[in-house]
Design a protein around this motif. Structure first.
Motif, short mmCIF file in Angstrom:
data_model
loop_
_atom_site.label_atom_id
_atom_site.label_comp_id
_atom_site.label_asym_id
_atom_site.label_seq_id
_atom_site.Cartn_x
_atom_site.Cartn_y
_atom_site.Cartn_z
N UNK A 130 0.84 -1.19 0.00
CA UNK A 130 0.00 0.00 0.00
C UNK A 130 0.88 1.25 0.00
N UNK A 131 1.57 1.51 -1.12
CA UNK A 131 2.27 2.79 -1.21
C UNK A 131 1.24 3.92 -1.23
N UNK A 132 1.71 5.14 -1.15
CA UNK A 132 0.77 6.24 -0.97
C UNK A 132 -0.29 6.28 -2.07
N UNK A 133 -1.54 6.41 -1.65
CA UNK A 133 -2.66 6.71 -2.53
C UNK A 133 -3.09 5.55 -3.41
N UNK A 134 -2.53 4.34 -3.20
CA UNK A 134 -2.89 3.23 -4.09
C UNK A 134 -2.53 1.90 -3.44
N UNK A 135 -3.11 0.83 -3.97
CA UNK A 135 -2.78 -0.54 -3.58
C UNK A 135 -2.13 -1.23 -4.77
N UNK A 136 -1.10 -2.03 -4.50
CA UNK A 136 -0.39 -2.75 -5.55
C UNK A 136 -0.75 -4.23 -5.47
#
Length: 361
Positions: free
Chosen positions: A171-177
């Protein structure tokens, strides 16, 4: 008529003075990020001295409408463009490098800058593979979902019918990978349309890749030739370059020949029929670490068929749609690690090229 403040794209003395004064107002413990149409190192007198004095860490520019990063005394990052190819509807909402119309989103924490590219109106993006990437053996797919909501997840399909769930990996900033591993030997060699979707709202993104495991024979009985030019004169956007050392030319992992150090010329290499597959990969092995070169788009000619790299064909379509048919042949590719040359609307960095029989339209 009245003299213009900017008779050229060189920043005028009064504005150079203002820029230095403005940077001088930064607070203690902060650094500077500049925003401009083009690289201030090239267009602003004394910019490097100002950058050292005021701790300029990064330049954000937009002039070339592609996603690119340039290592300089002051690094330079171009963040695509909301306008794509300057709002040209014939380019299918794409930038010259095939990125969707969009923009970079940044986060600054302390001295760390993070960023990701977001397509206009898009939350899903495939981030692991560009158009025409070569797939061999086990392949890891990665995609992200911007502003993920509770319970949302991504799925992928490699045949357009069956969907497999991807696992969330961060969960890097502003999004989910999300990620998944695919055995590319489970599908035939050739073009594959990778699709990723958000199961909740149905948004789907796709990317054409090339499965090239060398299992399927070429549909011809004769050999051919591989042709390209090293260090061809450029249109001024990207500086042309020949290799500093010897470079081996490999087709499907087999050496066809080599490029001479420093030479800028056209090359033609015979390709035996035994070297050819249905899907073929071209790569280059540099003898000097950090070396690089510019090349025209390579072509593989067999009998009456001319094969082009899959990504090159997509780039040619966008160039022709925006600048006219003649523009399809403008520019080429940057191969290797040398910087400069720099990416531009007409030169893209690429290390492996793919030629697929039946994909020459």
């Amino acid at each position: 008529g009245k003299n213009l403040d900017y008779p050229t794209n060189r920043i005028q003395p009064m504005h150079v003075k203002w820029l230095g004064q403005d940077m001088g107002h930064r607070s203690r413990g902060t650094f500077v990020v500049t925003t401009a149409e083009a690289d201030l190192e090239n267009h602003c007198p004394d910019f490097l001295a100002m950058a050292r004095q005021h701790d300029v860490r990064l330049q954000l520019v937009g002039d070339i409408h592609v996603l690119a990063h340039k290592k300089r005394s002051v690094p330079y990052r171009s963040g695509g463009a909301l306008a794509g190819c300057w709002w040209n509807p014939r380019t299918n909402q794409l930038c010259p490098d095939l990125m969707p119309q969009g923009y970079l989103v940044y986060r600054v924490r302390g001295e760390k800058l993070e960023q990701f590219y977001k397509g206009l109106g898009q939350r899903v993006a495939i981030v692991s593979h560009r158009v025409g990437s070569a797939w061999q053996g086990q392949v890891k797919i990665q995609a992200h979902l911007v502003q993920p909501r509770k319970g949302e997840c991504l799925e992928y399909s490699i045949n357009g019918r069956d969907w497999q769930k991807m696992r969330e990996t961060g969960r890097p900033f502003y999004r989910a990978v999300f990620a998944a591993t695919v055995d590319s030997t489970s599908v035939p060699d050739g073009l594959l349309n990778l699709k990723v979707r958000n199961l909740n709202d149905g948004e789907i993104r796709s990317q054409v890749v090339v499965v090239a495991n060398g299992r399927d024979a070429a549909p011809i009985r004769a050999g051919g030739t591989l042709e390209f030019t090293v260090g061809a004169p450029s249109n001024g956007w990207t500086k042309s370059k020949g290799p500093s050392g010897k470079v081996d030319v490999l087709l499907n992992g087999k050496t066809l020949g080599s490029l001479a150090p420093g030479a800028r010329k056209a090359y033609t290499f015979p390709v035996p029929q035994s070297c050819l597959h249905l899907a073929n990969t071209l790569s280059f092995r540099f003898s000097i670490r950090g070396d690089g070169m510019t090349v025209t788009a390579p072509v593989l000619k067999c009998d009456k068929t001319t094969l082009r790299d899959t990504r090159d064909m997509a780039l040619r379509q966008v160039k022709a749609a925006h600048w006219g048919d003649a523009a399809a042949d403008w520019g080429g590719f940057i191969v290797g690690e040398a910087e400069p040359p720099d990416e531009s609307p007409f030169h893209r960095r690429q290390h492996v090229f793919c030629f697929v029989f039946g994909n020459n339209k």
